[in-house]
Design an enzyme around this catalytic site. Sequence first.
Site, PDB file in Angstrom:
ATOM      1  N   ASP A  44     -19.415   9.807  29.513  1.00  0.00           N
ATOM      2  CA  ASP A  44     -18.242  10.553  30.128  1.00  0.00           C
ATOM      3  C   ASP A  44     -18.911  11.978  30.752  1.00  0.00           C
ATOM      4  OD1 ASP A  44     -16.079  11.730  30.714  1.00  0.00           O
ATOM      5  OD2 ASP A  44     -15.262  11.706  28.543  1.00  0.00           O
ATOM      6  N   ARG A  78     -17.250  20.249  40.404  1.00  0.00           N
ATOM      7  CA  ARG A  78     -16.490  20.467  39.553  1.00  0.00           C
ATOM      8  C   ARG A  78     -16.676  19.630  38.057  1.00  0.00           C
ATOM      9  NH1 ARG A  78     -13.517  19.431  44.318  1.00  0.00           N
ATOM     10  NH2 ARG A  78     -13.290  17.161  43.875  1.00  0.00           N
ATOM     11  N   GLY A 127     -13.554   7.450  54.253  1.00  0.00           N
ATOM     12  CA  GLY A 127     -14.091   6.599  55.354  1.00  0.00           C
ATOM     13  C   GLY A 127     -14.493   5.610  54.769  1.00  0.00           C
ATOM     14  N   HIS A 128     -14.887   4.587  55.618  1.00  0.00           N
ATOM     15  CA  HIS A 128     -15.906   3.513  55.477  1.00  0.00           C
ATOM     16  C   HIS A 128     -16.723   3.264  56.693  1.00  0.00           C
ATOM     17  CE1 HIS A 128     -14.952   2.016  51.386  1.00  0.00           C
ATOM     18  NE2 HIS A 128     -13.439   2.276  51.900  1.00  0.00           N
ATOM     19  N   ASP A 182     -23.448   1.675  56.160  1.00  0.00           N
ATOM     20  CA  ASP A 182     -23.867   2.211  54.872  1.00  0.00           C
ATOM     21  C   ASP A 182     -25.326   1.755  54.582  1.00  0.00           C
ATOM     22  OD1 ASP A 182     -21.197   2.534  54.259  1.00  0.00           O
ATOM     23  OD2 ASP A 182     -20.828   0.666  53.229  1.00  0.00           O
TER      24      ASP A 182
END
Length: 392
Positions: free
Chosen positions: A74, A105, A139-140, A170
């Site tokens: 986690d 973060r 985005g892809h 990719d």
Amino acid sequence: MTESLPHPPAGPLAGIRVVELAGIGPAPFTAMMLADMGADVVRVDRIGDVAPGPSARTPHPDLLNRGRRSIAVDLKSAEGRRVVLDLVADADALLEGFRPGVTERLGLGPADCHAVNPGLVYGRMTGWGQEGPNAPYAGHDIDYLALTGALYGIGPTGEPPVPPLNLLGDFGGGGMMLAFGVVCALFDVRAGGTGQVVDAAVVDGVALLTTQVHALRRLGMWRDERDANLLDGAAPFYRTYECADGRYLAVGALEPRFYAELVRRTGYEPPAGEGRDRTDPAQWPVAREHWARLFRTRTRDEWCELLEHSDACVAPVLDWREAPHHPHLAARRVFVDHAGATQPAPAPRLSRTPGGIRRPPPHPGEHTDELLRELGRDDEAIRRLREAGAVA
């Protein structure tokens, strides 16, 4: 036929430890490439991805995750972050594929990781990069190809551009570029440098892959229209053709001597009025029609028997099931059987320290206890971490 791999040798990246924060697409592909070449890759999976009950006896089906061990953590818990930072402290590289700012973060950004390991290579995989107007947004593959001009050049004239699966962006412009960047940075560390961040963006990598097209445009050898150039399917000697059985043949006879071999073996007769300059785009439409009629007179395999083992530069268009069984690919062991799955073998080949598939894809959390013990946690500490929900 495919062939099962024997126990693989150590590989050129033996001794390199990589921590991978689980994701999808190009970053896992990078991790797979590094693992194939001998790196010890630890995948940090999400607790929510751990299946309830005992682990399945069969490997996980996602072949992109082969070669790793998995620990489920986690990342939002303080104890979980500590576990990951302990892994990082003894690692050579970290891979992450989140949006910009996410790992910061979580307390696992470059500054956090370099605080515990100044020599760490921190590999970041995004679509748009770490900065720029599009950086915060999703985005892809198709989007990155669109922005760089690569998508514009793919597809038939008069039709919308056709995305080339997600292989070009990719995996070609993304995962391979990240792997290259990480290995470059590792070389720098081995030469006495400190750790650094590798900002690998799919959009950057795809743009780099289009360098030759930009060169051809400058040389006056590329038209901006789609389906109008030597390499985009317009040339009759560089395209695919349907055969008598509805299957396809790929023809790539670019050079004059290879084209001459194709003509000789097929018995092709140029249409009336076809000039001697076969590279003249004005002659291509009629020539394509004549070649198409010729190739429809035999089945794909009949043409292959005549043409494949020659300099005519012809190959069958194979489907996913056929490809692993082609004699050439079988001879080179391009596809192998490992843990019951037929899959592409590690590449490229090294003569002295070849790569190899060392582990099947793990189930999330399959090696949690094993890896925690390597970090010095005893059974009681592992129990407390699990009760706190920090690991699974």
